[in-house]
Design a protein around this motif. Sequence first.
Motif, PDB file in Angstrom:
ATOM      1  N   UNK A 107       0.820  -1.216   0.000  1.00  0.00           N
ATOM      2  CA  UNK A 107       0.000   0.000   0.000  1.00  0.00           C
ATOM      3  C   UNK A 107       0.854   1.267   0.000  1.00  0.00           C
ATOM      4  N   UNK A 108       2.152   1.145   0.258  1.00  0.00           N
ATOM      5  CA  UNK A 108       3.103   2.265   0.209  1.00  0.00           C
ATOM      6  C   UNK A 108       4.315   1.804  -0.590  1.00  0.00           C
ATOM      7  N   UNK A 109       4.139   1.626  -1.919  1.00  0.00           N
ATOM      8  CA  UNK A 109       5.117   0.886  -2.731  1.00  0.00           C
ATOM      9  C   UNK A 109       6.474   1.540  -2.949  1.00  0.00           C
ATOM     10  N   UNK A 110       6.632   2.814  -2.666  1.00  0.00           N
ATOM     11  CA  UNK A 110       7.888   3.486  -2.989  1.00  0.00           C
ATOM     12  C   UNK A 110       8.926   3.459  -1.876  1.00  0.00           C
ATOM     13  N   UNK A 111       8.520   3.022  -0.685  1.00  0.00           N
ATOM     14  CA  UNK A 111       9.425   3.059   0.459  1.00  0.00           C
ATOM     15  C   UNK A 111       9.385   1.753   1.229  1.00  0.00           C
ATOM     16  N   UNK A 112      10.486   1.460   1.921  1.00  0.00           N
ATOM     17  CA  UNK A 112      10.571   0.256   2.754  1.00  0.00           C
ATOM     18  C   UNK A 112      11.452   0.550   3.958  1.00  0.00           C
ATOM     19  N   UNK A 113      11.209  -0.151   5.044  1.00  0.00           N
ATOM     20  CA  UNK A 113      12.040  -0.057   6.244  1.00  0.00           C
ATOM     21  C   UNK A 113      13.184  -1.050   6.088  1.00  0.00           C
ATOM     22  N   UNK A 114      14.414  -0.572   6.182  1.00  0.00           N
ATOM     23  CA  UNK A 114      15.600  -1.414   6.051  1.00  0.00           C
ATOM     24  C   UNK A 114      16.293  -1.470   7.407  1.00  0.00           C
ATOM     25  N   UNK A 115      16.522  -2.695   7.877  1.00  0.00           N
ATOM     26  CA  UNK A 115      17.163  -2.888   9.170  1.00  0.00           C
ATOM     27  C   UNK A 115      18.303  -3.893   9.034  1.00  0.00           C
ATOM     28  N   UNK A 116      19.291  -3.753   9.903  1.00  0.00           N
ATOM     29  CA  UNK A 116      20.388  -4.724   9.986  1.00  0.00           C
ATOM     30  C   UNK A 116      20.621  -5.026  11.458  1.00  0.00           C
ATOM     31  N   UNK A 117      20.885  -6.308  11.742  1.00  0.00           N
ATOM     32  CA  UNK A 117      21.103  -6.786  13.105  1.00  0.00           C
ATOM     33  C   UNK A 117      22.424  -7.542  13.154  1.00  0.00           C
ATOM     34  N   UNK A 118      23.223  -7.273  14.189  1.00  0.00           N
ATOM     35  CA  UNK A 118      24.505  -7.982  14.313  1.00  0.00           C
ATOM     36  C   UNK A 118      24.279  -9.383  14.867  1.00  0.00           C
ATOM     37  N   UNK A 119      25.362 -10.119  15.074  1.00  0.00           N
ATOM     38  CA  UNK A 119      25.283 -11.516  15.534  1.00  0.00           C
ATOM     39  C   UNK A 119      24.518 -11.685  16.842  1.00  0.00           C
ATOM     40  N   UNK A 120      24.559 -10.685  17.688  1.00  0.00           N
ATOM     41  CA  UNK A 120      23.883 -10.774  18.990  1.00  0.00           C
ATOM     42  C   UNK A 120      22.404 -10.386  18.897  1.00  0.00           C
ATOM     43  N   UNK A 121      21.962  -9.953  17.704  1.00  0.00           N
ATOM     44  CA  UNK A 121      20.577  -9.544  17.525  1.00  0.00           C
ATOM     45  C   UNK A 121      20.341  -8.062  17.756  1.00  0.00           C
ATOM     46  N   UNK A 122      21.414  -7.328  18.043  1.00  0.00           N
ATOM     47  CA  UNK A 122      21.311  -5.881  18.269  1.00  0.00           C
ATOM     48  C   UNK A 122      21.129  -5.169  16.939  1.00  0.00           C
ATOM     49  N   UNK A 123      20.151  -4.276  16.888  1.00  0.00           N
ATOM     50  CA  UNK A 123      19.901  -3.507  15.665  1.00  0.00           C
ATOM     51  C   UNK A 123      21.024  -2.500  15.460  1.00  0.00           C
ATOM     52  N   UNK A 124      21.652  -2.529  14.284  1.00  0.00           N
ATOM     53  CA  UNK A 124      22.756  -1.613  13.986  1.00  0.00           C
ATOM     54  C   UNK A 124      22.399  -0.626  12.883  1.00  0.00           C
ATOM     55  N   UNK A 125      21.254  -0.840  12.222  1.00  0.00           N
ATOM     56  CA  UNK A 125      20.811   0.064  11.166  1.00  0.00           C
ATOM     57  C   UNK A 125      19.295  -0.005  11.086  1.00  0.00           C
ATOM     58  N   UNK A 126      18.648   1.140  10.960  1.00  0.00           N
ATOM     59  CA  UNK A 126      17.197   1.206  10.810  1.00  0.00           C
ATOM     60  C   UNK A 126      16.880   2.498  10.086  1.00  0.00           C
ATOM     61  N   UNK A 127      16.391   2.369   8.848  1.00  0.00           N
ATOM     62  CA  UNK A 127      16.134   3.561   8.052  1.00  0.00           C
ATOM     63  C   UNK A 127      15.009   3.303   7.069  1.00  0.00           C
ATOM     64  N   UNK A 128      14.204   4.315   6.837  1.00  0.00           N
ATOM     65  CA  UNK A 128      13.182   4.266   5.802  1.00  0.00           C
ATOM     66  C   UNK A 128      13.845   4.719   4.510  1.00  0.00           C
ATOM     67  N   UNK A 129      13.767   3.877   3.461  1.00  0.00           N
ATOM     68  CA  UNK A 129      14.492   4.169   2.230  1.00  0.00           C
ATOM     69  C   UNK A 129      13.592   3.981   1.015  1.00  0.00           C
ATOM     70  N   UNK A 130      13.967   4.631  -0.082  1.00  0.00           N
ATOM     71  CA  UNK A 130      13.254   4.398  -1.340  1.00  0.00           C
ATOM     72  C   UNK A 130      13.640   3.009  -1.837  1.00  0.00           C
ATOM     73  N   UNK A 131      12.715   2.354  -2.555  1.00  0.00           N
ATOM     74  CA  UNK A 131      12.940   0.976  -2.957  1.00  0.00           C
ATOM     75  C   UNK A 131      12.578   0.784  -4.421  1.00  0.00           C
ATOM     76  N   UNK A 132      13.296  -0.150  -5.053  1.00  0.00           N
ATOM     77  CA  UNK A 132      13.051  -0.493  -6.446  1.00  0.00           C
ATOM     78  C   UNK A 132      13.017  -2.011  -6.555  1.00  0.00           C
ATOM     79  N   UNK A 133      11.933  -2.534  -7.111  1.00  0.00           N
ATOM     80  CA  UNK A 133      11.823  -3.975  -7.338  1.00  0.00           C
ATOM     81  C   UNK A 133      12.113  -4.275  -8.797  1.00  0.00           C
ATOM     82  N   UNK A 134      12.932  -5.277  -9.028  1.00  0.00           N
ATOM     83  CA  UNK A 134      13.307  -5.656 -10.384  1.00  0.00           C
ATOM     84  C   UNK A 134      12.877  -7.079 -10.648  1.00  0.00           C
TER      85      UNK A 134
END
Length: 82
Positions: A55-82
Amino acid sequence: EVSISRDGNGYIYSGKKTGKQGITVVGGRLTKSGGKHFYKWNNAGTVYQVTWRPTDPNFARVQAFDRSGREVFNNLMSIYFN
């Protein structure tokens, strides 16, 4: 900017933040729940997750978690599907 493309039975994630080096990760999996699509990749213990709502096709939440499960990145970004 984030790009997600299909690769056989999996997905490829390519991401780059302005002024930073990009990353590409293969072998992602898709699950759907509550109207959202969850794409996940594991790269040497780091988990990358992209949460996208059709329903909001141009953006996505991008997250990264380290080995311990701690979030190290969290950002709303523009997205492109190919």
